[in-house]
Design a protein around this motif. Sequence first.
Motif, PDB file in Angstrom:
ATOM      1  N   PRO A  99       0.542  -1.176   0.270  1.00 28.80           N
ATOM      2  CA  PRO A  99       0.274  -0.151  -0.383  1.00 28.80           C
ATOM      3  C   PRO A  99       0.986   0.869   0.070  1.00 28.80           C
ATOM      4  O   PRO A  99       0.908   2.106   1.174  1.00 28.80           O
ATOM      5  CB  PRO A  99      -0.761  -0.120   1.117  1.00 28.80           C
ATOM      6  N   LEU A 100       1.684   2.004  -0.777  1.00 21.85           N
ATOM      7  CA  LEU A 100       2.161   2.758  -1.270  1.00 21.85           C
ATOM      8  C   LEU A 100       1.687   3.948  -1.209  1.00 21.85           C
ATOM      9  O   LEU A 100       0.417   3.705  -2.629  1.00 21.85           O
ATOM     10  CB  LEU A 100       3.350   2.226  -1.998  1.00 21.85           C
ATOM     11  N   HIS A 101       2.198   5.095  -0.846  1.00 21.87           N
ATOM     12  CA  HIS A 101       0.925   6.536  -0.838  1.00 21.87           C
ATOM     13  C   HIS A 101       2.072   7.031  -1.516  1.00 21.87           C
ATOM     14  O   HIS A 101       0.781   7.931  -2.235  1.00 21.87           O
ATOM     15  CB  HIS A 101       0.874   7.033   0.180  1.00 21.87           C
ATOM     16  N   GLY A 102       3.005   7.059  -1.585  1.00 25.79           N
ATOM     17  CA  GLY A 102       4.178   8.370  -2.622  1.00 25.79           C
ATOM     18  C   GLY A 102       4.137   8.956  -2.198  1.00 25.79           C
ATOM     19  O   GLY A 102       3.969  10.076  -2.866  1.00 25.79           O
ATOM     20  N   VAL A 103       4.428   9.095  -0.844  1.00 25.44           N
ATOM     21  CA  VAL A 103       5.029  10.194  -0.507  1.00 25.44           C
ATOM     22  C   VAL A 103       6.282  10.275   0.710  1.00 25.44           C
ATOM     23  O   VAL A 103       6.211   9.131   1.504  1.00 25.44           O
ATOM     24  CB  VAL A 103       4.004  10.432   0.414  1.00 25.44           C
ATOM     25  N   ILE A 104       7.433  11.235   0.242  1.00 22.96           N
ATOM     26  CA  ILE A 104       8.531  10.800   1.138  1.00 22.96           C
ATOM     27  C   ILE A 104       8.392  12.132   2.045  1.00 22.96           C
ATOM     28  O   ILE A 104       8.323  13.034   1.314  1.00 22.96           O
ATOM     29  CB  ILE A 104       9.751  11.119   0.819  1.00 22.96           C
ATOM     30  N   LEU A 105       8.896  12.020   2.844  1.00 20.96           N
ATOM     31  CA  LEU A 105       8.677  13.509   4.669  1.00 20.96           C
ATOM     32  C   LEU A 105      10.127  13.567   4.952  1.00 20.96           C
ATOM     33  O   LEU A 105      10.615  11.858   5.102  1.00 20.96           O
ATOM     34  CB  LEU A 105       8.147  12.777   5.284  1.00 20.96           C
ATOM     35  N   LEU A 106      11.405  14.593   4.428  1.00 17.51           N
ATOM     36  CA  LEU A 106      11.920  14.877   5.187  1.00 17.51           C
ATOM     37  C   LEU A 106      11.633  15.925   6.390  1.00 17.51           C
ATOM     38  O   LEU A 106      10.990  16.608   6.266  1.00 17.51           O
ATOM     39  CB  LEU A 106      13.057  15.483   4.288  1.00 17.51           C
ATOM     40  N   VAL A 107      12.784  15.407   7.313  1.00 17.40           N
ATOM     41  CA  VAL A 107      12.478  16.320   8.826  1.00 17.40           C
ATOM     42  C   VAL A 107      13.671  16.566   8.967  1.00 17.40           C
ATOM     43  O   VAL A 107      14.560  16.277   8.479  1.00 17.40           O
ATOM     44  CB  VAL A 107      11.640  15.342   9.956  1.00 17.40           C
ATOM     45  N   GLY A 108      13.768  17.417   9.738  1.00 13.60           N
ATOM     46  CA  GLY A 108      14.925  17.945  10.822  1.00 13.60           C
ATOM     47  C   GLY A 108      15.095  19.440  11.131  1.00 13.60           C
ATOM     48  O   GLY A 108      13.945  20.051   9.959  1.00 13.60           O
ATOM     49  N   PRO A 109      16.374  19.443  11.580  1.00 12.70           N
ATOM     50  CA  PRO A 109      16.609  21.300  11.868  1.00 12.70           C
ATOM     51  C   PRO A 109      16.210  21.931  10.537  1.00 12.70           C
ATOM     52  O   PRO A 109      16.787  21.773   9.653  1.00 12.70           O
ATOM     53  CB  PRO A 109      17.642  20.904  12.953  1.00 12.70           C
ATOM     54  N   PRO A 110      15.774  23.254  11.003  1.00  8.56           N
ATOM     55  CA  PRO A 110      16.097  24.263   9.776  1.00  8.56           C
ATOM     56  C   PRO A 110      17.551  24.329   9.052  1.00  8.56           C
ATOM     57  O   PRO A 110      18.097  24.080   9.798  1.00  8.56           O
ATOM     58  CB  PRO A 110      15.731  25.658  11.033  1.00  8.56           C
ATOM     59  N   GLY A 111      17.663  24.847   8.377  1.00  9.26           N
ATOM     60  CA  GLY A 111      19.057  24.773   6.875  1.00  9.26           C
ATOM     61  C   GLY A 111      19.375  23.701   7.136  1.00  9.26           C
ATOM     62  O   GLY A 111      21.179  23.800   6.522  1.00  9.26           O
ATOM     63  N   THR A 112      18.967  22.438   7.552  1.00  7.92           N
ATOM     64  CA  THR A 112      19.533  21.051   7.091  1.00  7.92           C
ATOM     65  C   THR A 112      19.523  20.834   5.052  1.00  7.92           C
ATOM     66  O   THR A 112      20.758  19.813   5.226  1.00  7.92           O
ATOM     67  CB  THR A 112      19.270  20.202   7.737  1.00  7.92           C
ATOM     68  N   GLY A 113      19.057  21.549   4.226  1.00 12.74           N
ATOM     69  CA  GLY A 113      19.063  21.100   3.418  1.00 12.74           C
ATOM     70  C   GLY A 113      17.944  20.450   2.593  1.00 12.74           C
ATOM     71  O   GLY A 113      17.611  20.037   1.807  1.00 12.74           O
ATOM     72  N   LYS A 114      17.116  20.162   3.258  1.00 12.92           N
ATOM     73  CA  LYS A 114      15.633  19.856   3.275  1.00 12.92           C
ATOM     74  C   LYS A 114      14.702  20.093   1.872  1.00 12.92           C
ATOM     75  O   LYS A 114      14.358  19.253   0.817  1.00 12.92           O
ATOM     76  CB  LYS A 114      14.922  19.494   4.547  1.00 12.92           C
ATOM     77  N   THR A 115      14.378  21.287   1.970  1.00 16.12           N
ATOM     78  CA  THR A 115      14.219  21.435   0.587  1.00 16.12           C
ATOM     79  C   THR A 115      14.842  21.459  -0.157  1.00 16.12           C
ATOM     80  O   THR A 115      14.173  20.917  -1.592  1.00 16.12           O
ATOM     81  CB  THR A 115      13.770  22.790   1.427  1.00 16.12           C
ATOM     82  N   SER A 116      16.370  22.155  -0.923  1.00 16.91           N
ATOM     83  CA  SER A 116      17.244  21.606  -1.244  1.00 16.91           C
ATOM     84  C   SER A 116      17.321  20.020  -2.256  1.00 16.91           C
ATOM     85  O   SER A 116      17.128  19.997  -3.356  1.00 16.91           O
ATOM     86  CB  SER A 116      18.535  22.324  -0.990  1.00 16.91           C
ATOM     87  N   LEU A 117      17.660  19.159  -0.879  1.00 12.41           N
ATOM     88  CA  LEU A 117      17.616  17.424  -1.495  1.00 12.41           C
ATOM     89  C   LEU A 117      16.241  17.318  -1.968  1.00 12.41           C
ATOM     90  O   LEU A 117      16.236  16.285  -3.613  1.00 12.41           O
ATOM     91  CB  LEU A 117      17.313  17.088   0.067  1.00 12.41           C
ATOM     92  N   ALA A 118      14.984  17.933  -1.531  1.00 14.41           N
ATOM     93  CA  ALA A 118      13.438  17.726  -2.589  1.00 14.41           C
ATOM     94  C   ALA A 118      13.878  18.459  -3.900  1.00 14.41           C
ATOM     95  O   ALA A 118      13.152  16.943  -5.110  1.00 14.41           O
ATOM     96  CB  ALA A 118      12.781  18.111  -1.875  1.00 14.41           C
ATOM     97  N   ARG A 119      13.839  19.024  -3.893  1.00 15.47           N
ATOM     98  CA  ARG A 119      14.316  19.524  -5.343  1.00 15.47           C
ATOM     99  C   ARG A 119      15.234  18.806  -5.941  1.00 15.47           C
ATOM    100  O   ARG A 119      14.959  18.515  -7.023  1.00 15.47           O
ATOM    101  CB  ARG A 119      14.708  21.207  -5.289  1.00 15.47           C
ATOM    102  N   GLY A 120      16.570  18.750  -5.725  1.00 19.05           N
ATOM    103  CA  GLY A 120      17.168  17.683  -6.254  1.00 19.05           C
ATOM    104  C   GLY A 120      17.077  16.469  -6.384  1.00 19.05           C
ATOM    105  O   GLY A 120      17.251  15.592  -8.145  1.00 19.05           O
ATOM    106  N   LEU A 121      16.283  15.793  -5.369  1.00 14.23           N
ATOM    107  CA  LEU A 121      15.619  14.951  -5.339  1.00 14.23           C
ATOM    108  C   LEU A 121      14.521  14.474  -6.835  1.00 14.23           C
ATOM    109  O   LEU A 121      14.599  13.771  -7.699  1.00 14.23           O
ATOM    110  CB  LEU A 121      15.027  14.201  -4.319  1.00 14.23           C
ATOM    111  N   ALA A 122      14.015  15.093  -6.990  1.00 12.26           N
ATOM    112  CA  ALA A 122      13.439  15.272  -8.146  1.00 12.26           C
ATOM    113  C   ALA A 122      13.514  15.614  -9.331  1.00 12.26           C
ATOM    114  O   ALA A 122      13.096  15.049 -10.564  1.00 12.26           O
ATOM    115  CB  ALA A 122      11.226  16.255  -8.367  1.00 12.26           C
TER     116      ALA A 122
END
Length: 298
Positions: free
Chosen positions: A58-81
């Motif tokens: 039952p995959l939903h197609g959702v990956i969640l990145l959590v962690g402190p501010p400024g650790t690169g989550k948004t950048s990684l998300a864009r780069g991963l896409a």
Amino acid sequence: MRDLETSKGIQRARRLPDPSLSALWESIIIDKAVKDRLVAQAMLNFTLRPVVDRAVIPLHGVILLVGPPGTGKTSLARGLANRTAQSFKSNDFRLLEIDPHSLTSSAMGKTQKAVSELFSQSIAEAAANGPTIVLLDEVETLAADRSKMSLEANPIDIHRATDAVLVQLDALAEAHPNLLFIATSNFPEAVDAAFTSRCDLVLTIPLPDKEACGRILRDCLTGLGNTFGPIAKLANSTGFDQAAAECVGLDGRAIRKMVANALASSLDTAMHPEKLAIGDIIAAAKAAKQDRSSGARK
Ligand SMILES: Nc1ncnc2c1ncn2[C@@H]1O[C@H](COP(=O)(O)OP(=O)(O)OP(=O)(O)O)[C@@H](O)[C@H]1O
Ligand SMILES: [Mg+2]
């Protein structure tokens, strides 16, 4: 197909691959195993979901990145896409970035309606036209933990918005296997448990360790060195290890900003950045950590 960028809630829509996102992915310095894990999960989404029944996995197609501010989550998300589109050697992928704040409204019932329309119309339509990756930044805004809400402090509207997100995720998971959400949050405890339970992978992006701090600092100094030659040499100077050690406890964003602070620590270096010394960086790193710990005590 209507212009996605004019759809409410979509901040940006772009075709992948995009070379600027390759550079962004490379610029985030993190354990290779973390990047590999992310790419594998994103690829699996597109190889498995279209052909395996949800009753089996039952995959939903959702990956969640959590962690402190400024650790690169948004950048990684864009780069991963972007990496995902590259892996499939496809020009059909699209990246949609959602602005959660443009959906939340103080008017009763409006947020829920905006969320439902975004997911069931704009996102569904994009996914029907080709493989689609959706960045849900600051997902705690849209999928706020309902159990922590006091109905007085938080309008019931937000409660309903979370309900709408969950309903829509289920519907999209059923109807659109070539869709992947990459969500980020600084406040995993503020994200609704039913949202987290729908995630196929929850990955914590930690603060950089000493080795990573050194690599981020080196990358920053080398980058500045492209314009102000002598700065690049600081990356090989005797004080460099101490400077890297002083960065431990800072996030990646803070390390890069700290270098700017070091440049701004005197009128001379502000005017002539090539005069920056490793001692200026050590002092700025100490100051940044001091600010951080006094901020934390407040
Ligand atoms: N691990 C890292 N390696 C190199 N640079 C980094 C790293 N982490 C953060 N940065 C720098 O910090 C900037 C901000 O990163 P980003 O916005 O992706 O972080 P974030 O985790 O999404 O932050 P927030 O939680 O505040 O939204 C990046 O553009 C990058 O320059
Ligand atoms: Mg972010």
